[in-house]
Design an enzyme around this catalytic site. Structure first.
Site, PDB file in Angstrom:
ATOM      1  CE1 TYR A 172      -3.454   2.744   0.486  1.00 46.02           C
ATOM      2  CE2 TYR A 172      -2.029   3.489   2.281  1.00 46.02           C
ATOM      3  CZ  TYR A 172      -3.078   3.712   1.404  1.00 46.02           C
ATOM      4  OH  TYR A 172      -3.738   4.907   1.439  1.00 46.02           O
ATOM      5  NE  ARG A 219       1.249  12.977  11.343  1.00 49.30           N
ATOM      6  CZ  ARG A 219       1.651  13.611  10.237  1.00 49.30           C
ATOM      7  NH1 ARG A 219       2.693  14.401  10.276  1.00 49.30           N
ATOM      8  NH2 ARG A 219       1.017  13.438   9.098  1.00 49.30           N
ATOM      9  NE  ARG A 229      -8.208   8.248   6.046  1.00 46.12           N
ATOM     10  CZ  ARG A 229      -8.336   9.573   5.951  1.00 46.12           C
ATOM     11  NH1 ARG A 229      -8.918  10.108   4.924  1.00 46.12           N
ATOM     12  NH2 ARG A 229      -7.829  10.361   6.882  1.00 46.12           N
TER      13      ARG A 229
END
Ligand SMILES: *[C@@H]1O[C@H](CO)[C@@H](O)[C@H](O)[C@H]1NC(C)=O
Ligand SMILES: *[C@@H]1O[C@H](CO)[C@@H](O)[C@H](O)[C@H]1NC(C)=O
Ligand SMILES: *[C@@H]1O[C@H](CO)[C@@H](O)[C@H](O)[C@H]1NC(C)=O
Ligand SMILES: *[C@@H]1O[C@H](CO)[C@@H](O)[C@H](O)[C@H]1NC(C)=O
Ligand SMILES: *[C@@H]1O[C@H](CO)[C@@H](O)[C@H](O)[C@H]1NC(C)=O
Length: 416
Positions: A172, A219, A229
């Site tokens: 990804y 983060r 998500r």
């Protein structure tokens, strides 16, 4: 500005960097004799303040090509990101965006009114015009990366993003960030500033993107979760919680911290490649352009390590002064290696001996130290210089000066 100085008060070299930054001329470049070009840089500035600054410092030969590379990918991203566009409409645009950029006059008005960079696509004919003026070699590189990224996005938009294994995580990140690294390397080699080896080492270019992306994903846990998500790989968080969102529960605090160190350790795996890549880059403007995001990433990773706040607060950032200081210092491999050593030591020092990744992270930090001592011996002197500046309270006179300047600026911004 005044609050940034106050935040950096115990870091005298940051105060100095902030003051120099404040005093530097605001606009170094004036494109008003070329309206089309001015509009391109207007869009660059509107879509990314941070990129606008570093791109404008590149040599003339590469500036427009990299500006357009960024704007084309931002255009693609703005279509992909917009959940108000249904999939049947969206997918064909993602898959053919590399052809669209050759169509003079093309614009796109289907973005929802709240899409942040909507205007970029409304005026995309300006971007296409600029793109078509580039040397064909740069056009080909941009189109190739756009094609691969657009197809990757179309795949994830259709199948959904299920980051199961760490291999899925790498894949990804390759599509969303590694490909950018590959494209930039090809441009550096194509323009002749860098050796053909830079473009050939696709593994290293990919790692440059992966280190940045993984730091951001680590983060942005809370922000991404809020938007539904999930980019943390299940293979990692599954060791610490039944569901990824369970990590935020106060009773899972210890497990959450362990999971975070696992993520930090995973990202640190790319640092060796980052240093090896930067060592190849000889052109000073390319070097700064590549090095600045990487030193920001290691500083951010240090801020994240053992920091439970990422599960309770969104948008945590390094100090403005730290950013400005890092941008100023990142101009040679010795200095960058010194910055990596500095943060690796801080990361190691913060580790909790009871954490299951204590040893792994310790080994990773030791490796960074060892690589830098062996390959960049000049980093030792730079490290000593940096530490002298970083240590709190080592220089009373600079602190006094900082207080005076901070006061003067606070006064000016209040009364001027
Ligand atoms: C940019 O340069 C033009 C002349 O080429 C001048 O008229 C204009 O004021 C300048 N703009 C800025 C912001 O300096
Ligand atoms: C860049 O954007 C900021 C706001 O995002 C604006 O204040 C500034 O004037 C812009 N600079 C240029 C050169 O367009
Ligand atoms: C996720 O990966 C594991 C191996 O790490 C595998 O056993 C499992 O079936 C995968 N799950 C999905 C939903 O793909
Ligand atoms: C990571 O986050 C920073 C700050 O929000 C941003 O400027 C940068 O573009 C991001 N990098 C990647 C590779 O996503
Ligand atoms: C190491 O950590 C301790 C506390 O755990 C702290 O007091 C010390 O300042 C740290 N040293 C460095 C070099 O960061």
């Amino acid at each position: 500005m005044a609050s940034a100085i106050l935040a950096s008060l115990f870091h005298p070299s940051e105060v100095l960097a902030l003051v120099q930054y404040k005093l530097a001329p605001k606009t170094k470049y004036n494109y008003s004799n070329d309206k089309a070009r001015e509009r391109l840089y207007y869009h660059l500035n509107m879509t990314s303040r941070s990129f606008a600054a570093v791109i404008q410092d590149l040599d003339e030969e590469l500036k427009d090509a990299i500006c357009l590379f960024y704007l084309v990918l931002r255009g693609l991203d703005t279509i992909e990101d917009d959940m108000t566009i249904d999939l049947e409409t969206k997918i064909p645009y993602l898959k053919t965006f590399h052809e669209i950029i050759y169509q003079k006059g093309w614009t796109f008005t289907k973005n929802g009114p709240n899409e942040k960079d909507r205007q970029l696509l409304v005026e995309f004919d300006v971007i296409i015009e600029g793109f078509l003026k580039l040397k064909p070699a740069y056009q080909t590189i941009i189109a190739d990366i756009t094609k691969r990224m657009g197809n990757g996005m179309a795949h994830y938009a259709t199948a959904g993003i299920h980051v199961n294994t760490t291999a899925d995580y790498d894949e990804y990140c390759h599509y969303v960030a590694g490909l950018v690294g590959l494209g930039l390397s090809e441009m550096f080699s194509a323009c002749g500033f860098e050796s053909p080896m830079v473009a050939k080492r696709k593994d290293l270019s990919n790692s440059m993107g992966l280190f940045l992306q993984k730091t951001n994903i680590t983060r942005d846990y809370l922000e991404d979760l809020r938007d539904n998500r999930r980019f943390w790989p299940q293979e990692i968080w599954g060791l610490y919680a039944e569901k990824m969102e369970d990590l935020v529960k106060p009773e899972n605090c210890d497990k959450a911290k362990q999971c975070l160190s696992h993520m930090v350790w995973n990202a640190m795996g790319h640092i060796k490649d980052v240093l090896e890549y930067l060592e190849m880059i000889k052109n000073p403007s390319c070097f700064k352009f590549c090095a600045i995001p990487q030193v920001m990433a290691i500083a951010t990773l240090n801020m994240l390590h053992t920091n439970y706040k990422i599960f309770t607060h969104e948008n945590i950032k390094i100090r403005k002064g730290e950013t400005v200081w890092l941008m100023k210092e990142s101009d040679s491999i010795d200095k960058v290696a010194a910055i990596f050593r500095l943060y690796a030591r801080e990361i190691n020092n913060k580790s909790d001996p009871l954490d299951p990744h204590f040893v792994n992270i310790g080994v990773a930090c030791g490796e960074i130290e060892q690589i830098c001592v062996d390959k960049y011996p000049g980093s030792t002197a730079e490290l000593a210089r940096l530490q002298a500046g970083v240590m709190a309270g080592t220089s009373g006179s600079i602190i006094t000066a900082a207080v005076v300047v901070a006061g003067a600026i606070a006064f000016k911004s209040t009364f001027a």
